[in-house]
Design a protein around this motif. Structure first.
Motif, mmCIF file in Angstrom:
data_model
loop_
_atom_site.group_PDB
_atom_site.id
_atom_site.type_symbol
_atom_site.label_atom_id
_atom_site.label_comp_id
_atom_site.label_asym_id
_atom_site.label_seq_id
_atom_site.Cartn_x
_atom_site.Cartn_y
_atom_site.Cartn_z
ATOM 1 N N ILE A 9 16.067 3.600 -6.713
ATOM 2 C CA ILE A 9 15.759 2.808 -5.518
ATOM 3 C C ILE A 9 15.788 3.684 -4.273
ATOM 4 C CG2 ILE A 9 16.409 0.807 -4.137
ATOM 5 C CD1 ILE A 9 17.940 -0.230 -6.585
ATOM 6 N N GLN A 10 14.659 3.724 -3.564
ATOM 7 C CA GLN A 10 14.609 4.397 -2.261
ATOM 8 C C GLN A 10 14.880 3.365 -1.180
ATOM 9 O OE1 GLN A 10 10.689 5.240 -3.675
ATOM 10 N NE2 GLN A 10 10.809 7.317 -2.834
ATOM 11 N N SER A 11 15.415 3.837 -0.051
ATOM 12 C CA SER A 11 15.788 2.931 1.046
ATOM 13 C C SER A 11 14.632 2.044 1.503
ATOM 14 C CB SER A 11 16.266 3.727 2.251
ATOM 15 O OG SER A 11 17.399 4.454 1.914
ATOM 16 N N ASN A 12 13.432 2.605 1.538
ATOM 17 C CA ASN A 12 12.314 1.812 2.070
ATOM 18 C C ASN A 12 11.817 0.748 1.093
ATOM 19 O OD1 ASN A 12 11.124 3.534 0.250
ATOM 20 N ND2 ASN A 12 9.455 4.171 1.581
ATOM 21 N N LYS A 13 12.440 0.657 -0.088
ATOM 22 C CA LYS A 13 12.037 -0.355 -1.077
ATOM 23 C C LYS A 13 13.038 -1.505 -1.153
ATOM 24 C CE LYS A 13 8.462 2.020 -2.275
ATOM 25 N NZ LYS A 13 8.496 3.173 -3.143
ATOM 26 N N THR A 14 14.151 -1.404 -0.455
ATOM 27 C CA THR A 14 15.215 -2.395 -0.669
ATOM 28 C C THR A 14 14.807 -3.802 -0.245
ATOM 29 O OG1 THR A 14 16.209 -1.761 1.444
ATOM 30 C CG2 THR A 14 17.151 -0.779 -0.563
ATOM 31 N N ARG A 15 14.046 -3.925 0.860
ATOM 32 C CA ARG A 15 13.715 -5.277 1.316
ATOM 33 C C ARG A 15 12.911 -6.034 0.257
ATOM 34 N NH1 ARG A 15 14.159 -7.891 5.889
ATOM 35 N NH2 ARG A 15 14.577 -5.998 7.065
ATOM 36 N N ALA A 16 11.882 -5.383 -0.272
ATOM 37 C CA ALA A 16 11.054 -6.061 -1.281
ATOM 38 C C ALA A 16 11.871 -6.362 -2.541
ATOM 39 C CB ALA A 16 9.833 -5.206 -1.618
ATOM 40 N N ILE A 17 12.766 -5.462 -2.897
ATOM 41 C CA ILE A 17 13.598 -5.712 -4.085
ATOM 42 C C ILE A 17 14.524 -6.909 -3.825
ATOM 43 C CG2 ILE A 17 15.438 -4.749 -5.537
ATOM 44 C CD1 ILE A 17 14.034 -1.994 -5.174
ATOM 45 N N ALA A 18 15.125 -6.948 -2.637
ATOM 46 C CA ALA A 18 16.027 -8.068 -2.307
ATOM 47 C C ALA A 18 15.286 -9.399 -2.299
ATOM 48 C CB ALA A 18 16.691 -7.819 -0.954
ATOM 49 N N GLU A 19 14.014 -9.359 -1.951
ATOM 50 C CA GLU A 19 13.239 -10.602 -1.842
ATOM 51 C C GLU A 19 12.636 -11.054 -3.171
ATOM 52 O OE1 GLU A 19 10.381 -9.678 1.214
ATOM 53 O OE2 GLU A 19 11.837 -10.006 2.835
ATOM 54 N N HIS A 20 12.369 -10.124 -4.072
ATOM 55 C CA HIS A 20 11.555 -10.461 -5.247
ATOM 56 C C HIS A 20 12.248 -10.346 -6.599
ATOM 57 C CE1 HIS A 20 7.854 -11.007 -2.939
ATOM 58 N NE2 HIS A 20 8.262 -9.982 -2.203
ATOM 59 N N PHE A 21 13.529 -10.001 -6.611
ATOM 60 C CA PHE A 21 14.217 -9.842 -7.898
ATOM 61 C C PHE A 21 15.475 -10.710 -7.948
ATOM 62 C CE2 PHE A 21 11.380 -6.336 -7.720
ATOM 63 C CZ PHE A 21 11.065 -6.050 -9.032
#
Ligand SMILES: *Cc1c(COP(=O)(O)O)cnc(C)c1O
Length: 228
Positions: free
Chosen positions: A82-94
């Motif tokens: 996980i890269q920092s710039n991917k956390t928002r989408a991961i928090a929203e979609h998983f």
């Protein structure tokens, strides 16, 4: 060629035998279908055969499949680096993340978890193979990381995840997975999840207490590209 349904029933046999050998209830072990590099159609076929939990390693690939499969009640797990710039989408979609190994990533996931969703289920990835693997926190760093993550409001710390160095030697598999189980117990937290075991070593992982086995190849067949 065997179908995904055939592969799934063979996997349930393997899981059942391994559970029996370990004196465990097979219902305490869940199968996570790892679909990286495989098309949405393969996941749909797995769903029809009974799969409900899907694991993906790459965000863009996962989001595309989620759109195609939006009509199915699947539970999505993020299992890749996980890269920092991917956390928002991961928090929203998983629903689950198995691969967190730094506090900064956990803090971002907690802050970015939408308020209308339940806390994000989270496993900390621990590196029990030393130099052989770059992902995962060190066993030494784990207690402080786990304590900090357990306090984050947007997350629910469930347990540990590990990907030991691949080996066909059963004793070596057992030693690595036992280490993960012991590390988890040593934390003294209320944790219920051990995400460990893949196509080649699920028997050992189950013997050592796995609650999720993450299965790609033995379910969907060999991958043409991507990581092993
Ligand atoms: C690819 C992958 C798996 C599945 O591996 P197989 O050997 O194909 O079963 C499991 N966990 C993680 C983190 C993976 O990247």
């Amino acid at each position: 060629m065997s179908t995904i349904a055939d592969n799934l029933s063979a996997l349930f046999q393997r899981i059942g035998s391994a559970a029996q050998a370990a004196g465990r209830d097979p219902a305490s072990i869940q199968l996570l279908a790892v679909s990286k590099t495989k098309p949405a159609a393969a996941v749909r076929e797995a769903y029809a055969a009974g799969v409900r939990d899907v694991g993906e390693n790459y965000l863009q690939e996962a989001l595309a499949k989620q759109l195609e499969l939006a009509d199915l009640p699947l539970t999505w797990h993020f299992i890749g680096p996980i890269q920092s710039n991917k956390t928002r989408a991961i928090a929203e979609h998983f629903d689950w993340v198995h691969s967190v190994d730094r506090l900064k990533i956990a803090q971002r996931l907690s802050e970015q978890r939408p308020a209308n969703l339940p806390p994000l289920n989270l496993c900390l990835q621990v590196n029990v193979s030393g130099e052989a693997s770059k992902s995962g926190c060190t066993p030494e760093a784990l207690p402080a990381l786990a304590a900090a993550v357990a306090a984050l409001p947007g997350l629910k710390l469930r347990g540990l995840m590990a990907i030991p160095e691949p080996t066909e030697v059963r004793a070596a598999q057992d030693a690595a997975f036992a280490r993960v189980r012991e590390l988890q117990a040593s934390l003294g937290l209320d944790l219920d999840t051990l995400s460990m075991g893949m196509s080649h070593d699920l028997e050992s992982a189950i013997a050592q207490g796995a609650t999720w086995v993450r299965i790609g190849t033995a379910l969907f067949g060999a991958r043409d590209y991507g990581q092993p």
